[in-house]
Design an enzyme around this catalytic site. Structure first.
Site, PDB file in Angstrom:
ATOM      1  N   GLU A 294      -2.951  10.719  -1.863  1.00  0.00           N
ATOM      2  CA  GLU A 294      -3.350  12.053  -1.408  1.00  0.00           C
ATOM      3  C   GLU A 294      -4.563  12.048  -0.493  1.00  0.00           C
ATOM      4  O   GLU A 294      -4.956  13.097   0.009  1.00  0.00           O
ATOM      5  CB  GLU A 294      -3.631  12.931  -2.625  1.00  0.00           C
ATOM      6  CG  GLU A 294      -2.388  13.170  -3.471  1.00  0.00           C
ATOM      7  CD  GLU A 294      -2.677  14.022  -4.688  1.00  0.00           C
ATOM      8  OE1 GLU A 294      -3.789  14.573  -4.801  1.00  0.00           O
ATOM      9  OE2 GLU A 294      -1.776  14.136  -5.534  1.00  0.00           O
TER      10      GLU A 294
ATOM     11  N   HIS B 198      -7.522   7.115   2.259  1.00  0.00           N
ATOM     12  CA  HIS B 198      -7.747   5.721   1.878  1.00  0.00           C
ATOM     13  C   HIS B 198      -6.600   4.825   2.370  1.00  0.00           C
ATOM     14  O   HIS B 198      -6.834   3.710   2.855  1.00  0.00           O
ATOM     15  CB  HIS B 198      -7.889   5.630   0.350  1.00  0.00           C
ATOM     16  CG  HIS B 198      -8.113   4.250  -0.160  1.00  0.00           C
ATOM     17  ND1 HIS B 198      -9.317   3.583   0.010  1.00  0.00           N
ATOM     18  CD2 HIS B 198      -7.302   3.402  -0.828  1.00  0.00           C
ATOM     19  CE1 HIS B 198      -9.226   2.388  -0.536  1.00  0.00           C
ATOM     20  NE2 HIS B 198      -8.017   2.248  -1.055  1.00  0.00           N
TER      21      HIS B 198
ATOM     22  N   VAL C 277       0.875  -1.168   0.000  1.00  0.00           N
ATOM     23  CA  VAL C 277       0.000   0.000   0.000  1.00  0.00           C
ATOM     24  C   VAL C 277       0.910   1.215   0.000  1.00  0.00           C
ATOM     25  O   VAL C 277       1.759   1.357   0.891  1.00  0.00           O
ATOM     26  CB  VAL C 277      -0.938   0.019   1.226  1.00  0.00           C
ATOM     27  CG1 VAL C 277      -1.911   1.195   1.140  1.00  0.00           C
ATOM     28  CG2 VAL C 277      -1.688  -1.298   1.369  1.00  0.00           C
ATOM     29  N   ILE C 278       0.757   2.051  -1.017  1.00  0.00           N
ATOM     30  CA  ILE C 278       1.569   3.266  -1.126  1.00  0.00           C
ATOM     31  C   ILE C 278       0.674   4.463  -0.824  1.00  0.00           C
ATOM     32  O   ILE C 278      -0.417   4.588  -1.399  1.00  0.00           O
ATOM     33  CB  ILE C 278       2.203   3.385  -2.530  1.00  0.00           C
ATOM     34  CG1 ILE C 278       3.132   2.192  -2.786  1.00  0.00           C
ATOM     35  CG2 ILE C 278       2.966   4.708  -2.657  1.00  0.00           C
ATOM     36  CD1 ILE C 278       3.730   2.147  -4.188  1.00  0.00           C
TER      37      ILE C 278
END
Length: 151
Positions: free
Chosen positions: A80, A83, A76-77
């Site tokens: 903005e 989420h 998971v990166i």
């Protein structure tokens, strides 16, 4: 340890190149101890706990061999929005719930990073090799379950 541990690798495929590298490290570690494995793919990290839960509940049905342990892989990166926080927190909570509910031996290899460079530094089998590291953790937990007569 189980003489030949049988593990399920659950791979979140959202970042396919990173997932491939994590899986490469995991498979190398399993093969190094003479273990066997099956692989299943899920879309992203959020779905990893559900896949492991299904595998646990399906053990023994239709003659299906139960798994000794599980390797949860994904990435998971941060983006903005918030989420990222929900996916990271809920996937970790879901896996911890499975560990506590079923005594599952799970290696937690869902990378939670700020950018692709950080992901690669952790995933690369020539660098961080998190796929191999978390598989080692799952194997150790399989040994611990056996020590306590729970295998």
């Amino acid at each position: 340890m189980t003489s030949s541990p049988h593990l399920l690798i659950v791979e979140a495929r959202f970042y396919e190149d990173i997932a491939d590298e994590l899986v490469r490290g995991a498979i190398a570690r399993i093969e190094a101890v003479g273990g066997t494995y099956e692989r299943v793919e899920v879309p992203g990290a959020f779905e990893v706990p559900a896949a492991i839960d299904l595998a646990i509940r399906g053990a023994g049905i239709g003659g299906r061999k139960p798994f000794d342990g599980y390797v949860a892989l994904g990435c998971v990166i941060r983006g903005e929005t918030t989420h990222y926080d929900y996916v990271c927190g809920e996937s970790a909570r879901g896996l911890q719930d499975l560990i506590l509910r079923y005594g599952a031996a799970i290696g937690y290899g869902i990378l939670t990073v700020e950018n692709r460079d950080q992901a690669w530094a952790r995933a690369s089998v020539d660098d961080g090799n998190k796929g191999g590291v978390v598989t080692t953790a799952a194997l150790r937990m399989i040994e611990l379950k056996s020590h306590f007569g729970l295998s």
